[in-house]
Write an enzyme that holds these catalytic residues in place. Structure first.
Site, PDB file in Angstrom:
ATOM      1  N   SER A 208      34.862  38.337  44.666  1.00 25.59           N
ATOM      2  CA  SER A 208      36.069  38.680  45.429  1.00 25.59           C
ATOM      3  C   SER A 208      37.056  37.511  45.401  1.00 25.59           C
ATOM      4  O   SER A 208      36.982  36.654  44.518  1.00 25.59           O
ATOM      5  CB  SER A 208      35.690  39.050  46.856  1.00 25.59           C
ATOM      6  OG  SER A 208      36.808  39.575  47.528  1.00 25.59           O
ATOM      7  N   ASN A 209      37.988  37.469  46.344  1.00 25.96           N
ATOM      8  CA  ASN A 209      38.954  36.367  46.446  1.00 25.96           C
ATOM      9  C   ASN A 209      39.279  36.136  47.916  1.00 25.96           C
ATOM     10  O   ASN A 209      38.717  36.778  48.797  1.00 25.96           O
ATOM     11  CB  ASN A 209      40.203  36.690  45.621  1.00 25.96           C
ATOM     12  CG  ASN A 209      40.826  37.996  46.068  1.00 25.96           C
ATOM     13  OD1 ASN A 209      41.267  38.135  47.193  1.00 25.96           O
ATOM     14  ND2 ASN A 209      40.815  38.985  45.174  1.00 25.96           N
ATOM     15  N   TYR A 210      40.228  35.246  48.169  1.00 26.24           N
ATOM     16  CA  TYR A 210      40.482  34.791  49.545  1.00 26.24           C
ATOM     17  C   TYR A 210      41.460  35.654  50.337  1.00 26.24           C
ATOM     18  O   TYR A 210      41.850  35.281  51.442  1.00 26.24           O
ATOM     19  CB  TYR A 210      41.032  33.364  49.513  1.00 26.24           C
ATOM     20  CG  TYR A 210      40.066  32.346  48.987  1.00 26.24           C
ATOM     21  CD1 TYR A 210      38.909  32.043  49.681  1.00 26.24           C
ATOM     22  CD2 TYR A 210      40.325  31.667  47.796  1.00 26.24           C
ATOM     23  CE1 TYR A 210      38.013  31.092  49.206  1.00 26.24           C
ATOM     24  CE2 TYR A 210      39.437  30.713  47.309  1.00 26.24           C
ATOM     25  CZ  TYR A 210      38.288  30.428  48.025  1.00 26.24           C
ATOM     26  OH  TYR A 210      37.417  29.493  47.562  1.00 26.24           O
ATOM     27  N   ALA A 276      45.071  41.878  46.492  1.00 22.47           N
ATOM     28  CA  ALA A 276      44.586  40.969  45.452  1.00 22.47           C
ATOM     29  C   ALA A 276      43.374  41.663  44.825  1.00 22.47           C
ATOM     30  O   ALA A 276      42.239  41.502  45.281  1.00 22.47           O
ATOM     31  CB  ALA A 276      44.210  39.634  46.061  1.00 22.47           C
TER      32      ALA A 276
END
Ligand code: PMT
Length: 406
Positions: A208-210, A276
């Site tokens: 995943s991402n932030y 995102a």
């Protein structure tokens, strides 16, 4: 814009309550229908007789009328109003609102309120600056209330500083602007993607991402406040929605987000793609937890996810608008423009991780809006709420035929 609007005016026990008579009159002069609800302490500063003479209505203060037992329904007031305005709002009332302490008619009315609520604090500068007051104001904001910041100036305590209730004429202007904005996107349907996606590797891990979802959720609230019907397709985040015009659809993976975006986009006037989205996902999902291999290297095979923005760009009809985001770390403008072209977007909102306070997780962002002709509009660092309003302003100007470039 206030003509015919039903306003519950809440008055609390502050010296600024004397300005409530003027405020009441200014609202009525604009055509608003005002119902005053006053706290017991408020009545020490301004009499119900003055207020009922101005509004031509009995002032509501107690739960019952003592002599005949008539019950005053806070629930009915909550359903009746187009807006509730609490001016002046003392530190005590703000604290009770923040924590649901329903010990007077004003707080029960607030808790029953279906309409937007505006709060104009008024108190001494040290009370205003106290961390508990500031924390309570933040809580009220997080519940979706609109805070009309106190002004600076001469205070009843003879001190000078921030804590004065904003001037009645300015409060009326704020309400007028709010109701005017509500019309801007009326009857428009907007889909928004927000947050990260989770691409599962095994039952306990994912890629995943932030992304926190803050930017996308701020956009959803800004669109809804301007009257749009919003479909918010969100990856896993901790954010909450406040506006009743927002339909939230929770998804986990890029594939799920893609399916939902394709389902809703054909009926939409605008798509805003703020999520995102993970560009890649693991080629294989391991049904049971992957084990450590005695210190050996592990190779992970990734395959591309669908590009939601590009797919919607292909489907886009001439009357539809599509806004993408570009999160860049270098060569920002060129990369963003390339994405805009490749995905057939009308605008791309560039945010760069090189700018302090921009991008993931924080409450602020710094953006440049680029249109399909390469025109750019640079904005300063602002709260994500203010950034969302700037973006929505550009979209609504276009929808209402007011501009042709960023
Ligand atoms: O959520 P926050 O913590 O508030 O952070 C906000 C944000 C930084 C996530 C947001 O402002 C932002 O920049 N979102 C886009 C991030 C991104 O993935 O950018 P990108 O340059 O990789 O993608 C370009 C565009 O294509 C984006 O509109 C993206 O939503 C879209 N995309 C990308 C890949 C993919 N498979 N499908 C897509 O739709």
């Amino acid at each position: 814009m206030l003509n015919g609007k039903k306003i519950v005016l809440g008055i609390t026990g502050s010296i600024a309550a004397y300005k409530a008579a003027y405020l009441c009159r200014a609202l009525i002069k604009k055509g608003a229908d005002v119902q005053v609800v006053i706290t017991p302490a408020g009545k020490e500063f301004i009499t119900p007789v003055t207020l009922s003479a101005l509004t031509h209505k009995p002032v509501v203060s107690e739960f019952f009328t003592a002599n005949d037992g008539t019950w005053h329904s806070h629930v009915d007031l909550g359903l009746w109003a187009d807006a509730m305005l609490i001016a002046p709002a003392t530190a005590a009332t703000i604290g009770k609102m923040a924590h649901g302490i329903a010990d007077n008619m004003l707080i029960t009315t607030y808790l029953s309120m279906k309409a937007p609520v505006f709060v104009a604090p008024a108190m001494d500068l040290d009370m205003y600056a106290h961390p508990s007051t500031q924390h309570n104001l933040e809580l009220l904001k997080s519940y979706g209330n609109h805070i009309i910041e106190s002004a600076s100036g001469f205070l009843a305590s003879q001190l000078e500083g921030k804590g004065r209730m904003e001037e009645p004429d300015t409060i009326v202007e704020i309400l007028e602007r709010f109701f005017a904005a509500q019309q801007q996107l009326a009857k428009k349907k907007i889909i928004i993607t927000a947050g990260p996606t989770y691409e599962k590797l095994d039952p306990v891990r994912y890629i995943s991402n932030y992304s926190s979802g803050k930017m996308g959720f701020a956009l959803a609230e800004a669109c809804a406040e301007r009257g749009a019907e919003v479909i918010l397709i969100s990856g896993p985040v901790q954010q909450k929605i406040h506006h009743p015009n927002i339909q939230r659809i929770d998804v986990e993976s890029a594939d799920e987000m893609y399916r939902e975006a394709l389902r809703f986009f054909p009926e939409a006037n605008v798509g805003i793609l703020c999520a995102a989205v993970a560009d890649y996902k693991p080629e294989h999902y391991a049904g049971s937890k992957l084990k450590r291999q005695n210190g050996e290297k592990m190779n992970l095979s990734l395959v591309p996810n669908p590009d939601i923005a590009a797919a919607l760009g292909k489907l886009k009809k001439p009357e539809q608008l599509l806004v993408g985001f570009a999160l860049e770390t270098d060569n920002e403008f060129v990369n963003a423009q390339e994405k805009l072209k490749k995905k057939n977007l009308d605008w791309i909102v560039l945010n760069s991780l090189k700018d302090e306070g921009a991008g993931f997780q924080g409450d602020t962002n710094k953006i440049t809006i680029i249109d399909a002709n390469g025109n750019r509009k640079d904005f300063s660092l602002k709260s994500k709420k203010a950034v969302a309003e700037d973006i929505v302003e550009v979209i609504s100007e276009k929808l209402n035929g007011e501009n042709d470039h960023a």
